[in-house]
Design a protein around this motif. Sequence first.
Motif, PDB file in Angstrom:
ATOM      1  N   ALA A 105      14.467   5.880  10.678  1.00 63.69           N
ATOM      2  CA  ALA A 105      14.966   5.741  12.069  1.00 63.69           C
ATOM      3  C   ALA A 105      13.311   6.005  12.225  1.00 63.69           C
ATOM      4  CB  ALA A 105      15.519   5.672  12.759  1.00 63.69           C
ATOM      5  N   GLY A 106      13.000   8.140  12.222  1.00 68.70           N
ATOM      6  CA  GLY A 106      11.458   8.140  12.254  1.00 68.70           C
ATOM      7  C   GLY A 106      10.448   7.540  12.232  1.00 68.70           C
ATOM      8  N   TYR A 107      10.375   7.653  11.292  1.00 72.77           N
ATOM      9  CA  TYR A 107       9.457   6.358  10.295  1.00 72.77           C
ATOM     10  C   TYR A 107       9.446   4.912  10.799  1.00 72.77           C
ATOM     11  CZ  TYR A 107      10.257  10.237   7.508  1.00 72.77           C
ATOM     12  OH  TYR A 107      10.604  11.816   6.575  1.00 72.77           O
ATOM     13  N   ALA A 108       9.553   5.319  11.654  1.00 75.17           N
ATOM     14  CA  ALA A 108       9.291   3.325  12.265  1.00 75.17           C
ATOM     15  C   ALA A 108       8.328   3.326  12.739  1.00 75.17           C
ATOM     16  CB  ALA A 108      10.899   2.689  13.102  1.00 75.17           C
ATOM     17  N   MET A 111       5.271   2.775  10.193  1.00 73.63           N
ATOM     18  CA  MET A 111       4.978   1.754   9.359  1.00 73.63           C
ATOM     19  C   MET A 111       4.333   0.746  10.136  1.00 73.63           C
ATOM     20  SD  MET A 111       9.348   1.767   7.725  1.00 73.63           S
ATOM     21  CE  MET A 111       9.791   2.838   6.882  1.00 73.63           C
ATOM     22  N   VAL A 112       4.870   0.060  11.685  1.00 73.97           N
ATOM     23  CA  VAL A 112       4.055  -0.714  12.387  1.00 73.97           C
ATOM     24  C   VAL A 112       3.051   0.164  12.295  1.00 73.97           C
ATOM     25  CG1 VAL A 112       4.603  -1.705  14.742  1.00 73.97           C
ATOM     26  CG2 VAL A 112       6.900  -0.336  13.653  1.00 73.97           C
ATOM     27  N   GLU A 113       2.643   0.856  13.016  1.00 78.29           N
ATOM     28  CA  GLU A 113       1.575   1.533  13.306  1.00 78.29           C
ATOM     29  C   GLU A 113       0.075   1.613  11.849  1.00 78.29           C
ATOM     30  OE1 GLU A 113       1.467   5.340  14.630  1.00 78.29           O
ATOM     31  OE2 GLU A 113      -0.621   6.230  13.441  1.00 78.29           O
ATOM     32  N   HIS A 114       0.956   1.294  10.343  1.00 76.84           N
ATOM     33  CA  HIS A 114       0.121   0.774   9.609  1.00 76.84           C
ATOM     34  C   HIS A 114      -0.096  -0.831   9.481  1.00 76.84           C
ATOM     35  CE1 HIS A 114      -1.417   4.834   7.862  1.00 76.84           C
ATOM     36  NE2 HIS A 114      -0.235   5.057   8.071  1.00 76.84           N
ATOM     37  N   ALA A 115       0.948  -0.961  10.035  1.00 79.14           N
ATOM     38  CA  ALA A 115       0.903  -2.718   9.472  1.00 79.14           C
ATOM     39  C   ALA A 115      -0.560  -3.490  11.044  1.00 79.14           C
ATOM     40  CB  ALA A 115       2.317  -3.357   9.607  1.00 79.14           C
ATOM     41  N   GLU A 116      -0.109  -2.587  12.095  1.00 80.29           N
ATOM     42  CA  GLU A 116      -1.496  -2.953  13.142  1.00 80.29           C
ATOM     43  C   GLU A 116      -2.616  -2.593  12.444  1.00 80.29           C
ATOM     44  OE1 GLU A 116       0.219  -4.883  15.492  1.00 80.29           O
ATOM     45  OE2 GLU A 116      -0.639  -3.733  17.708  1.00 80.29           O
ATOM     46  N   ARG A 117      -2.877  -1.782  12.114  1.00 79.30           N
ATOM     47  CA  ARG A 117      -4.113  -1.399  11.976  1.00 79.30           C
ATOM     48  C   ARG A 117      -4.786  -2.474  10.920  1.00 79.30           C
ATOM     49  NH1 ARG A 117      -4.000   4.477   9.573  1.00 79.30           N
ATOM     50  NH2 ARG A 117      -2.888   4.848  11.902  1.00 79.30           N
ATOM     51  N   LEU A 118      -3.682  -2.268   9.751  1.00 77.93           N
ATOM     52  CA  LEU A 118      -4.296  -3.914   8.375  1.00 77.93           C
ATOM     53  C   LEU A 118      -4.797  -5.000   9.075  1.00 77.93           C
ATOM     54  CD1 LEU A 118      -4.944  -4.944   5.774  1.00 77.93           C
ATOM     55  CD2 LEU A 118      -2.415  -5.151   5.635  1.00 77.93           C
ATOM     56  N   LEU A 291      11.551   0.507  16.698  1.00 77.35           N
ATOM     57  CA  LEU A 291      13.139   0.455  15.676  1.00 77.35           C
ATOM     58  C   LEU A 291      14.050  -0.456  17.040  1.00 77.35           C
ATOM     59  CD1 LEU A 291      14.844   1.557  13.376  1.00 77.35           C
ATOM     60  CD2 LEU A 291      14.905   4.111  14.963  1.00 77.35           C
ATOM     61  N   ALA A 292      13.985  -0.505  18.397  1.00 76.01           N
ATOM     62  CA  ALA A 292      15.091  -0.726  19.010  1.00 76.01           C
ATOM     63  C   ALA A 292      15.035  -2.420  19.155  1.00 76.01           C
ATOM     64  CB  ALA A 292      14.543  -0.855  20.073  1.00 76.01           C
ATOM     65  N   LEU A 394      13.793  -1.221   6.535  1.00 74.87           N
ATOM     66  CA  LEU A 394      13.404  -1.126   7.607  1.00 74.87           C
ATOM     67  C   LEU A 394      12.083  -1.788   7.563  1.00 74.87           C
ATOM     68  CD1 LEU A 394      13.595  -0.323  10.292  1.00 74.87           C
ATOM     69  CD2 LEU A 394      13.213   1.934   9.572  1.00 74.87           C
ATOM     70  N   GLU A 395      11.334  -0.690   6.415  1.00 70.69           N
ATOM     71  CA  GLU A 395       9.936  -1.138   6.474  1.00 70.69           C
ATOM     72  C   GLU A 395       9.425  -2.654   6.181  1.00 70.69           C
ATOM     73  OE1 GLU A 395       8.132   0.850   2.785  1.00 70.69           O
ATOM     74  OE2 GLU A 395       6.343   0.376   3.407  1.00 70.69           O
ATOM     75  N   LEU A 396      10.365  -3.292   5.540  1.00 77.62           N
ATOM     76  CA  LEU A 396       9.993  -4.904   4.702  1.00 77.62           C
ATOM     77  C   LEU A 396      10.245  -5.762   6.451  1.00 77.62           C
ATOM     78  CD1 LEU A 396      12.058  -5.160   1.996  1.00 77.62           C
ATOM     79  CD2 LEU A 396       9.741  -5.514   2.347  1.00 77.62           C
ATOM     80  N   VAL A 397      11.772  -5.286   7.183  1.00 75.70           N
ATOM     81  CA  VAL A 397      11.339  -5.767   8.432  1.00 75.70           C
ATOM     82  C   VAL A 397      10.566  -6.228   9.283  1.00 75.70           C
ATOM     83  CG1 VAL A 397      12.718  -6.219  10.696  1.00 75.70           C
ATOM     84  CG2 VAL A 397      14.341  -6.785   8.231  1.00 75.70           C
ATOM     85  N   LEU A 398       9.684  -4.796   9.343  1.00 74.88           N
ATOM     86  CA  LEU A 398       8.492  -4.287  10.507  1.00 74.88           C
ATOM     87  C   LEU A 398       7.509  -5.189  10.234  1.00 74.88           C
ATOM     88  CD1 LEU A 398      10.458  -0.709  11.790  1.00 74.88           C
ATOM     89  CD2 LEU A 398      10.137  -2.372  12.736  1.00 74.88           C
ATOM     90  N   VAL A 399       6.936  -4.318   9.182  1.00 74.25           N
ATOM     91  CA  VAL A 399       5.833  -4.672   7.623  1.00 74.25           C
ATOM     92  C   VAL A 399       5.703  -6.502   8.344  1.00 74.25           C
ATOM     93  CG1 VAL A 399       4.332  -5.018   6.396  1.00 74.25           C
ATOM     94  CG2 VAL A 399       5.531  -3.156   7.097  1.00 74.25           C
ATOM     95  N   LEU A 400       6.809  -7.139   7.984  1.00 73.08           N
ATOM     96  CA  LEU A 400       6.752  -8.251   8.173  1.00 73.08           C
ATOM     97  C   LEU A 400       6.515  -9.436   9.664  1.00 73.08           C
ATOM     98  CD1 LEU A 400       7.148 -11.220   6.329  1.00 73.08           C
ATOM     99  CD2 LEU A 400       9.884 -10.723   6.645  1.00 73.08           C
TER     100      LEU A 400
END
Length: 438
Positions: A105-108, A111-118, A291-292, A394-400
Amino acid sequence: LPLPRRLQAPSNLLHMFFRPEQFIARHAAAAPIHQVHMPGSSPWFTADPDIIDDVLVGRSKLFIKDRITRDLALVTGNGLLVSDGEFWRRQRRLAQPAFHRERIAGYADVMVEHAERLASTWREGQVLDIHAAMMRLTLDIVAATLFSSGVDRAIADTIGGSLDLIMARFSDPTYAFFPWLAGLPLPKNRRFAEARARIDGAIRGIIAARRASGRDEGDLLSMLLRARDDEGGQMSDEQLRDEAFILFVAGHETTALALSWTWMLLSQNPAAWDRLRAELDRVLGDRPPTLADVPALRYTDWVVHESMRLYPPAWSVGREALEDLELGGVPVPRGAQIWMFQWAAHRDPRHFPRPDAFEPERWDGDLARRIPRFAYFPFGGGPRLCIGNNFATLELVLVLATLARRWRPIVRPADRPRPQFSITLRPAGGMRATLQRR
Ligand code: HEM
């Protein structure tokens, strides 16, 4: 074809090369389990959920990884994915805490930060290889969560570039059937060995620096460095390097593939795209996910499930029988290579009506509980269940959610790649997409 036995092996190999979807589907449908003659080895094919349950769970102790997977150890080192027996058990126990739900959960945010940057580097109308973009993104995420601040961009680039070469070597089907090729002084073997040495050097450097600083960076590496077995023993530097390496290999391409095939399926199915968008608007409004939000992103989760049903990044798993036994009533000898196919099981009409249709809503309700547990197994199962399954989901849902909130990558019908059945299910020739801003 009703060919004499000695022609069956080459004919099967050609069929597997040129029409793998058809080849696997036909053999999986022909019998719950049967032997298929191929050059070098004649594996047993199955997509039967009960037999797979028996091999991966019920009698898992009577099997080790199949020969092709074990051969990977020559190039990856002896990390979790390829090791067996007591050695594997100890390593798995040491690594498991790093993958606990709360830890992941601490990595959420990462994951979002990197996807936002892209997402902020993309431009309206840009045409790109969306699979290459997903590979880079998931590599950055695994590097950041595994090594956090220990990896600067240059090291990540070294690892990324070298890993490409290594994945190409994994995915070269000739090696699977003729493993002795790896021992020849071919230019591609030399390039591969150099790439492996570069990654080794980079990972060794990170481990040494971390041991010297003694700091807990809150990443996977810190967890692995701290882990102790019942006798207080820890992983050696070599074991750490092998585990870190395998996490890179197992943890980035599979997740990238799941995302890439999802973009293609969403392009093909505008109604699903509209529903996804509606959910993102309702749950997130104008902000990136956290994450929430994950429990509320139900449709997003079904999209991911359905995508991995149709295009499972790991399209088969293999085992070798340690003794003579019966599987599904069929005698199978010691040494038999058992290939179990997600690709075929996931398209069985008994469990998935309209099996070739992309219908995320089929995961609404209790489908997952109604079907046998190995009718759908993108992450394998039993003691060797993917250690990264919660991480990946978690990564798939958050990145998507992060990317689809801002962009629509469109894969045009003419650009739809065919699946290439290498170690993983890759889009042959990459995946061209055009970006459309929301
Ligand atoms: C094992 C699939 C993501 C690390 C496996 C296995 C499958 C699988 C099918 C079992 C292989 C077997 O039984 O022979 C996937 C898919 C993923 C994914 C489809 C993404 C969509 C990840 C991630 C990580 C990871 C993100 C790590 C960060 C591993 C490791 C193993 C493994 C270390 C070996 C576990 C063991 O045998 O103890 N994966 N994986 N995977 N996976 Fe994943």
